[in-house]
Enzyme design. Structure first.
Site, short mmCIF file in Angstrom:
data_model
loop_
_atom_site.label_atom_id
_atom_site.label_comp_id
_atom_site.label_asym_id
_atom_site.label_seq_id
_atom_site.Cartn_x
_atom_site.Cartn_y
_atom_site.Cartn_z
N SER A 152 0.81 -1.22 0.00
CA SER A 152 0.00 0.00 0.00
C SER A 152 0.84 1.27 0.00
CB SER A 152 -0.95 0.02 1.21
OG SER A 152 -0.23 0.16 2.41
N LYS B 149 0.35 4.66 6.64
CA LYS B 149 -0.13 5.51 5.54
C LYS B 149 0.54 6.88 5.62
CE LYS B 149 -3.20 2.31 4.57
NZ LYS B 149 -3.02 1.43 3.41
#
Length: 379
Positions: A43, A92
């Protein structure tokens, strides 16, 4: 002290005490100061690697102390508990701050303080942007995606090096025509053949934000070296004068857009005082990033120009020379992260106070704030 009453040292006791202190220190470090994590998925690729097919997983050390003394900053990479399953940790990048609006449009991020203010595009700091460019060509010197354009018969190609002689032009070849958001862009060469494309999520969006770099050595009779980036119907031309150009010639950026007036196009010229010297190698780079064009000379930005957002970001890259020719070495094209929304209606978000908007650098394979919703319950 009387030696006869001095406590005898026991190896077992010394070892137990040492192990106990080590465990206590490790727990203190883990819960209050720093903790080690393994990146489980892709990710955050290419910034942080995690891939099941190749079994390559980056390890990171997470600072757990800083946020006790300050608030998180935009574009920092953060580790936090997944809101829908607090037993999982997510990694993230912070892109949206508390209380503001965030919009995803044309692959870029936009922000505004509230509905009464206009939208402005979000641009990453240069140090962050360097880590998020996705390389499009292989580093293998035998591999290259550059092709000779019509009228460039005297140009010779060897991998990512071009020996340009006479007027001519070369284009960067992309299988899909336009440069697209291919899933494997940015991965190291050694992993490319092991990672399958994600069908349905790979190569569905043209990417307009590009960067083109090359080491350029001009010949005595070189008039100009030009880099071109095409986006939609526009041409962004970056021109650098060579040794045989007129004394009045300057490095400049030109925008050719059928929808703009000649006055608007001519006002985008910029910079002076930079000229290629015969036999001297210069690192040149150009980029179209977040509606800002930049021309770099040995890492220094010497010309820049703002452009309007392009709703049709099909893109292509070219190099050209006029006059005797030039040598191009270490050619490389990069693309930016092309952010996507779930659908056209779900591209705008309001961030509640005390919350942050998180996105993965690999937008095609990231469960992040685009999928989460703020819910409050009353009694």
């Amino acid at each position: 002290m009387n030696p006869s009453i001095r406590r005898r040292s026991s190896p077992w006791r010394d070892n137990i005490e040492a192990m106990t202190m080590a465990i206590i220190m490790a727990l203190l470090l883990k819960y209050f100061l720093v903790e080690a994590y393994k990146i489980p998925t892709g990710s955050m690729q290419p910034t942080l690697m995690g891939n099941e097919e190749t079994q390559v997983f980056d390890r990171i050390l997470v600072d757990k102390l800083s946020y006790r003394f300050r608030d998180p900053l935009r574009f920092e990479v953060a580790v936090f508990r997944f809101p829908l399953d607090r037993s999982k940790n997510f990694v993230k990048r912070i892109v949206g701050m508390p209380g503001e609006d965030i919009r995803i449009q044309h692959g870029d991020l936009w922000t505004r303080p509230d509905a009464s203010e206009p939208w402005s595009i979000l641009r990453r700091p240069r140090s962050v942007q360097r880590e998020t460019w996705k390389r499009l060509d292989r580093l293998d010197p035998e591999a290259s995606s550059w092709q000779r354009a019509r009228g460039s018969s005297e140009w010779e190609f060897e991998g990512r090096e071009i020996r340009a002689r006479g007027n001519g032009r070369a284009s960067f070849f992309a299988e899909e025509g336009s440069i697209m958001d291919i899933y494997t862009h940015g991965y190291p060469d050694a992993l490319l053949d092991s990672i399958p494309r994600r069908h349905g999520r790979s190569g569905t969006n043209p990417v307009g934000d590009l960067r083109l770099e090359a080491q350029v050595t001009a010949l005595e009779g070189t008039q100009f070296v030009e880099f071109e980036l095409l986006e939609g119907g526009r041409t962004y031309s970056f021109s650098i004068p060579g040794p045989s150009a007129s004394s009045a010639s300057v490095a400049q950026i030109r925008v050719l857009d059928p929808g703009w007036s000649e006055e608007s196009q001519s006002s985008l010229k910029a910079s002076s005082g930079f000229r290629l010297k015969a036999g001297q190698s210069t690192r040149l780079a150009v980029q179209n990033l977040d509606d800002l064009l930049e021309l770099e000379w040995d890492g220094q930005v010497i010309a820049s120009a703002e452009v309007r957002p392009c709703p049709f970001p099909e893109s292509y890259a070219f190099i050209a020379s006029r006059g005797e020719g030039a040598d191009f070495a270490d050619l490389m094209v990069y693309r930016d992260i092309h952010y996507t929304a779930e659908n056209a209606r779900a591209n705008q978000f309001t961030i509640p106070p005390g919350n942050y908007f998180m996105l993965g650098d690999n937008t095609q394979n990231s469960h992040d704030s685009r999928e989460w919703h703020f819910v409050s319950y009353g009694y």
